[in-house]
Design a protein around this motif. Structure first.
Motif, PDB file in Angstrom:
ATOM      1  N   PRO A 119       0.691  -1.143   0.204  1.00 55.60           N
ATOM      2  CA  PRO A 119       0.038   0.071   0.120  1.00 55.60           C
ATOM      3  C   PRO A 119       0.970   1.164   0.161  1.00 55.60           C
ATOM      4  N   GLY A 120       1.073   1.987  -1.055  1.00 53.06           N
ATOM      5  CA  GLY A 120       1.921   2.900  -1.328  1.00 53.06           C
ATOM      6  C   GLY A 120       2.935   2.819  -2.462  1.00 53.06           C
ATOM      7  N   ALA A 121       2.560   1.810  -3.306  1.00 60.72           N
ATOM      8  CA  ALA A 121       3.328   1.462  -4.462  1.00 60.72           C
ATOM      9  C   ALA A 121       2.354   1.446  -5.517  1.00 60.72           C
ATOM     10  N   PHE A 122       2.853   2.244  -6.590  1.00 64.88           N
ATOM     11  CA  PHE A 122       2.222   2.330  -8.076  1.00 64.88           C
ATOM     12  C   PHE A 122       2.924   2.047  -9.290  1.00 64.88           C
ATOM     13  N   MET A 123       3.922   1.202  -9.194  1.00 65.29           N
ATOM     14  CA  MET A 123       4.917   1.033 -10.430  1.00 65.29           C
ATOM     15  C   MET A 123       4.054   0.155 -11.491  1.00 65.29           C
ATOM     16  N   ASP A 124       3.719  -0.696 -10.946  1.00 62.31           N
ATOM     17  CA  ASP A 124       2.980  -1.966 -11.851  1.00 62.31           C
ATOM     18  C   ASP A 124       1.626  -1.107 -12.509  1.00 62.31           C
ATOM     19  N   ARG A 125       0.988  -0.388 -11.689  1.00 60.22           N
ATOM     20  CA  ARG A 125      -0.206   0.188 -12.066  1.00 60.22           C
ATOM     21  C   ARG A 125       0.271   1.064 -13.483  1.00 60.22           C
ATOM     22  N   SER A 126       1.346   1.888 -13.183  1.00 62.86           N
ATOM     23  CA  SER A 126       1.535   2.758 -14.222  1.00 62.86           C
ATOM     24  C   SER A 126       2.179   2.078 -15.502  1.00 62.86           C
ATOM     25  N   VAL A 127       2.646   1.022 -15.473  1.00 63.63           N
ATOM     26  CA  VAL A 127       3.334   0.388 -16.589  1.00 63.63           C
ATOM     27  C   VAL A 127       1.928  -0.259 -17.362  1.00 63.63           C
ATOM     28  N   LEU A 128       1.237  -0.905 -16.510  1.00 61.18           N
ATOM     29  CA  LEU A 128      -0.200  -1.618 -17.192  1.00 61.18           C
ATOM     30  C   LEU A 128      -1.021  -0.475 -17.791  1.00 61.18           C
TER      31      LEU A 128
END
Ligand SMILES: Cc1cc2nc3c(=O)[nH]c(=O)nc-3n(C[C@H](O)[C@H](O)[C@H](O)COP(=O)(O)O)c2cc1C
Ligand code: FES
Lengths: 592, 179
Positions: free
Chosen positions: A195-204
Motif C-alpha cells: 500500500p504505497g506503491a504504484f509502479m506496476d499500475r503505471s506500466v499496465l
C-alpha cells in the motif's frame, strides 16, 4: 500537424485530466483539423498533473497543471500562435534533443527502460506501440531464436525478479523449461499489494503491450501456450487497457494460433484479484486463480514443477516482464551495462510521502537513496528535515537519513534490515513517529494474515497490541524485548513470505529508533509529536474564527472561548480524542 | 480517449445471468462469478449464492468461505454512493486518520457502514495509486486529493446536497409518473 497529448493515467485523471481532455476535444470539434488529439499514460511527474504535451516532429513541450482554462490559452497561443507559454512548461525537448524546463532534472536523472513508452505513446493504440519498436522482440524471439537461446539471453542480462525477492529471472525460466508437460502456464503477478506503491499500475496503464510481449516471449522460452495476468481489482483502468491490448494483439496475430507463422500458440486471460494482500504471494495467487481462498501452499513442490492447476508454471512480476522485450531487442550485454555487478539494469521507484516530487522514477540499480530523494524527488515538502525512507511496505523497513548513501540494489538494501520490495519508497520527515509507523504496518499484516500459521495469525496480533499500547503511552518495561523476541519467532515459524517478513517494520524501527520507543515507554513522550495520546492540542490564532464548533464537539468541555473570538484548549482537561481536529472547518487545530 | 469500461477480452459485455448460463464446468470460475454477481446487485445476495452453488456444484458453505476470505465481496447492500478512503502508507503519513474520522463524523457512520438514508457507504482501501496527492479519497469513481478536514467537509456537504436533490427529483418524477 501538431499533436496534443494528455496524460490519462490514474494520477492524471484524479488531478482532473478528463475535463482537460474534454475541453480539448471541444476545441478540436470547433476548429476541426487544427491539431491531433490523443492520450497517454503516466510519465511519472504525478506531482504536476494534469500534463499536456504539444508534439511537432521531434519537438516536445510538456505543460504542467493544465486546467480547462489553461487549455484555452495553450490552444490560442501555442497550438495556433506557435508561441510557447514558458511559465507553465515543465519539460521540453527542442529539435536537437536538448532538454529544458522547470522539471528537466526530474526526467534527465532517469534511465528509462521499463518506462520507455510510458507517457509517450497512446497505450490504447497497438500501432503506436509497434512504431516505437514494439513486438519486434516477439518476432525475433519466435523466428530467429531457440527457446534455449531466449533463456540464455535473459540469464546473461542479469535480470532479477522485480516482485521483491530478486530471484534471477533466466534461472527461473530454465527451471520451468526443464519440466516435461503437455500444459504449462505463464503467470504475471499484477497484484501490487504494497500500500504505497504504484509502479506496476503505471506500466499496465501506460504500456500494457510491453507486458504482453514479455509474457509471449516467456511462453516460448518455457514451452507454455497459455498465460494469466492476475491484476488487483482496485486498478480498473489497468484492467481496461490490458483488455484492449489483448484484443488488439489477437487481431494483429501476436496472440492466438501459429503466431507470425512460427507454429507457436499463445493466448492470455486476465484474472481480477478480489482484495487480499496475501494473494500477491505466488502460491496463494495460484489458489486464487483456481477459485479458492487464497492461502499459500507448502513448497516444494515449487511452481516450476507444480504450480497453477498442478502444472509447471512460471510467475513473474509486471516490471520483470516489461524488461524482457528491451533485453531481447537490445541484447543482454546492453542491459547488463546498467546497474551494479549483482543487480543489473534499472529499477522503477514510486516516490511518495513527504517528498516534493511524488511520482515514478526509473534509475540504474545502485543509485543512492539520497539521489532519489533529493535529486529526483526534489527534497522534503515544506523544507522539513528528512528522517527516513520506508522501503518494501509491510514486509520492509525504514532506512534512516544517516544511511542515505546506501545504493539501491538487492545486496545493500537488505543489509540495512529493509528489503528492495517492489519499489515503493515512502519518504518520512521529522513529524513521522516510527513507533506509529511500525504499528500501522503490523495492523495491515495482522489484518491480511490468511490465518493458516499460528505464529503469523496470533503473533502479529500480539505485536500489534504491544505497539498500540506504546503509542498510547501505556508501554511497559520489557516491551521492546518482547517485540524483538516475538518478531524473531514469527519469522522462523511462518510458512510464507507474509509472516516471514511481517515483523520487519517493527524490528527495523527498533534497530534504528530505539530511543523513540524508549521515549514513549519511559517518559510518555512522542518525539515526533505525532501520537495523539502523547501530544498537546492547540488552536492557531490566525485561523480560528471563533465559530464555537470545536467547543461544541469536545466531549469533556476542555475548549473555551466566546463567539467570534479565539478559542483555547485546556490540555489538563483534554482527553486527546482529536474530535476538535476533524470538526474544525478552518484547519485551525494543531498538535505539538 | 475517454474510459469506456465494461469490455472484456472476449469483446462483449457479460451480465451475471449470461455468465451463469455460459458456465461450462471450467475450473476457477467461482471468483469471476461472484464478481459478476456483485457488479449486478451491488453485493452478493443470498440468492446469488444459491444460484452459483446450484450451477457449479460447489457447496454453499465453500462459496461462503471464499466470499468472506476476500475483502472485495460484501454480503449487504451498499449505499448509492460509495466513499473509499485511502488508508495506504503515503496517505497514512499525510494524515488519513483524521480524514477518515472526519468522514465518519460528517456522515454519522463508521467505516463499513451505510447512512440511514442509503445514500453513502464508507469503506477504506489500501492505496488508490495516487499517492502523490495524499491524502486521497474516492467518491464513486472520482478521486479527490490533497484533502484537509475543512476541505473534505466542504466537499462532502456539496456532494450530499447534490445527491439528495437528485433523489428528491427522481422521487418527484416517480410520483408524477404514478399520478
Ligand atoms: C505476502 C506477499 C505478497 C506479495 N505481493 C506481491 C505483489 O504484489 N506483486 C509481485 O509481483 N510479487 C509479490 N510477491 C512476490 C511473489 O510471491 C513472487 O515472488 C513474485 O511475483 C515473483 O516474480 P519475480 O521473480 O518477477 O519477482 C509477494 C510475496 C509475498 C510473500
Ligand atoms: S497511499 Fe493513498 S493513494 Fe497510495
Amino acid at each position: 500537424m501538431k499533436k496534443v497529448i494528455v496524460g490519462m493515467g490514474t494520477c492524471g485523471l484524479s488531478a482532473g485530466a478528463q475535463s482537460t481532455y474534454d475541453r480539448l476535444s471541444e476545441l478540436l470539434s470547433e476548429n476541426a483539423g487544427s491539431f491531433e488529439l490523443s492520450g497517454t499514460g503516466c510519465i511519472g511527474m504525478c506531482y504536476r498533473e494534469p500534463l499536456v504535451e504539444i508534439r511537432e516532429g521531434d519537438e516536445r513541450t510538456i505543460y504542467g497543471g493544465v486546467t480547462p482554462e489553461l487549455v484555452e490559452e495553450i490552444f490560442e497561443k501555442d497550438v495556433r500562435g506557435g508561441k510557447r507559454l514558458d511559465e507553465h512548461i515543465v519539460y521540453s525537448l527542442d529539435g536537437k534533443g536538448e532538454p529544458s524546463g522547470s522539471e528537466a532534472e526530474f526526467l534527465n536523472s532517469q534511465t528509462r527502460i521499463v518506462l520507455r513508452n510510458c507517457g509517450t505513446i497512446d497505450p490504447e493504440s497497438i500501432d503506436e506501440y509497434e512504431a516505437a519498436g514494439g513486438y519486434r522482440s516477439v518476432r525475433k524471439a519466435l523466428l530467429e531464436m531457440t527457446p534455449e537461446g531466449i533463456v540464455e539471453e535473459v540469464k546473461e542480462s542479469g535480470l532479477r525478479g522485480r516482485g521483491g525477492a530478486g530471484f534471477p529471472t533466466g534461472l527461473k525460466w530454465s527451471f520451468a523449461a526443464s519440466y516435461d508437460s503437455d500444459t504449462k502456464y505463464v503467470v504475471c503477478n499484477a497484484d501490487e499489494g504494497d500500500p504505497g506503491a504504484f509502479m506496476d499500475r503505471s506500466v499496465l496503464e501506460g504500456d500494457p503491450h510491453s507486458v504482453l510481449e514479455g509474457m509471449i516471449i516467456c511462453g516460448r522460452a518455457i514451452g507454455a501456450s497459455f498465460g494469466y495476468i492476475y491484476c488487483r481489482a482496485e486498478y480498473p483502468m489497468a484492467i481496461h487497457r490490458l483488455d484492449l491490448a489483448i484484443i488488439a494483439a489477437r487481431e494483429k496475430g501476436y496472440l492466438g494460433k501459429d503466431i507470425l507463422g512460427s507454429g507457436f500458440d499463445f493466448d492470455l486471460k486476465i484474472k481480477q484479484g478480489a482484495g487480499a494482500f496475501v494473494c500477491g504471494e505466488e502460491t496463494a495467487l495460484f489458489a486464487s486463480i483456481e477459485g479458492q481462498r487464497g492461502m499459500p501452499r507448502i513448497r516444494p513442490p515449487f511452481p516450476a514443477e507444480k504450480g497453477l492447476w498442478q502444472k509447471p508454471t512460471n510467475n513473474n512480476n509486471v516490471e520483470t516482464f516489461a524488461n524482457i522485450p528491451w533485453i531481447i531487442d537490445q541484447g543482454a550485454s546492453a542491459y547488463a551495462a546498467y546497474g551494479t555487478e549483482k543487480s543489473r539494469g534499472t529499477k522503477v521507484f514510486a516516490l511518495a510521502g513527504k517528498v516534493v516530487h511524488g511520482g515514478l522514477a526509473e534509475v540504474p540499480m545502485g543509485t543512492s537513496i539520497h539521489d532519489l530523494v533529493f535529486k529526483i524527488g526534489g527534497g522534503i515538502k515544506k523544507g522539513r528535515k528528512f528522517k527516513a525512507v520506508q522501503m518494501g511496505g509491510p514486509s520492509g523497513g525504514c532506512i534512516p537519513d544517516s544511511l542515505s548513501d546506501t545504493p539501491v540494489d538487492f545486496e545493500s538494501i537488505p543489509a540495512t534490515g529493509a528489503i528492495m520490495g517492489s519499489g515503493g519508497m515512502v519518504v518520512l520527515d521529522d513529524t513521522t513517529c516510527m513507533v506509529e509507523m511500525a504499528r500501522f504496518f503490523l495492523e495491515f499484516t495482522q489484518n491480511e494474515s490468511c490465518g493458516k500459521c499460528t505464529f503469523c495469525r496470533i503473533g502479529t496480533l500480539r505485536m500489534l497490541e504491544i505497539l498500540t499500547r506504546i503509542t498510547k503511552g501505556e508501554g511497559r518495561e520489557g516491551d521492546i524485548e518482547k517485540l524483538t523476541e516475538l518478531g524473531e519467532r514469527i519469522k522462523e515459524a511462518s510458512l510464507c513470505g507474509l509472516g516471514q517478513t511481517a515483523p520487519n517494520p517493527a524490528l527495523s524501527t527498533i534497530r534504528f529508533y530505539r530511543d523513540e520507543y524508549e521515549a514513549h515507554i519511559n517518559s510518555q513522550k512522542c518525539p515526533a509529536g505525532a501520537c495523539d495520546a502523547l501530544v498537546d492540542f492547540h488552536i492557531d490564532a490566525e485561523k480560528c474564527t471563533g465559530c464555537t464548533l470545536c467547543a461544541k464537539n469536545c466531549p469533556v468541555d476542555a475548549i473555551s472561548g466566546e463567539v467570534k473570538k479565539l478559542h483555547v484548549i485546556d490540555n489538563s482537561i483534554c482527553v486527546r480524542c482529536a474530535k476538535c481536529v476533524s470538526s474544525c472547518n478552518f484547519d485551525a487545530i494543531y498538535k505539538s | 480517449m475517454p474510459v469506456k469500461g465494461g469490455i472484456t477480452t472476449s469483446g462483449r459485455e457479460e451480465t451475471f445471468s449470461y455468465r451463469l448460463w455460459r458456465y461450462d464446468g471450467a475450473p476457477g470460475e467461482l471468483i469471476p462469478l461472484l464478481q459478476s454477481a456483485q457488479n449486478h446487485f451491488g453485493y452478493v445476495p443470498r440468492k446469488a449464492i444459491n444460484y452459483i452453488a446450484g450451477v457449479t456444484g460447489i457447496p454453499e458453505s465453500e462459496v461462503y468461505g471464499v466470499i468472506t476470505f476476500y475483502s472485495q465481496f460484501r454480503l449487504r447492500p451498499m449505499g448509492k454512493h460509495v466513499i473509499r478512503a485511502c488508508a495506504g502508507t503515503a496517505c497514512h503519513v499525510s494524515g488519513s486518520k483524521v480524514i477518515i474520522e472526519t468522514i465518519e463524523d460528517e456522515l454519522g457512520i463508521e467505516v463499513g457502514g451505510t447512512t440511514d438514508d442509503g445514500l453513502f457507504t464508507l469503506n477504506t482501501v489500501a492505496c488508490i495509486g495516487c499517492c502523490s496527492l495524499a491524502p486521497v479519497i474516492m467518491i464513486n469513481d472520482e478521486t479527490h486529493g490533497n484533502l484537509t478536514p475543512a476541505s473534505l467537509r466542504k466537499l462532502l456537504r456539496a456532494f450530499r446536497r447534490k445527491a439528495k436533490l437528485s433523489v428528491s427529483k427522481a422521487a418527484g418524477r416517480d410520483a408524477a409518473a404514478a399520478g
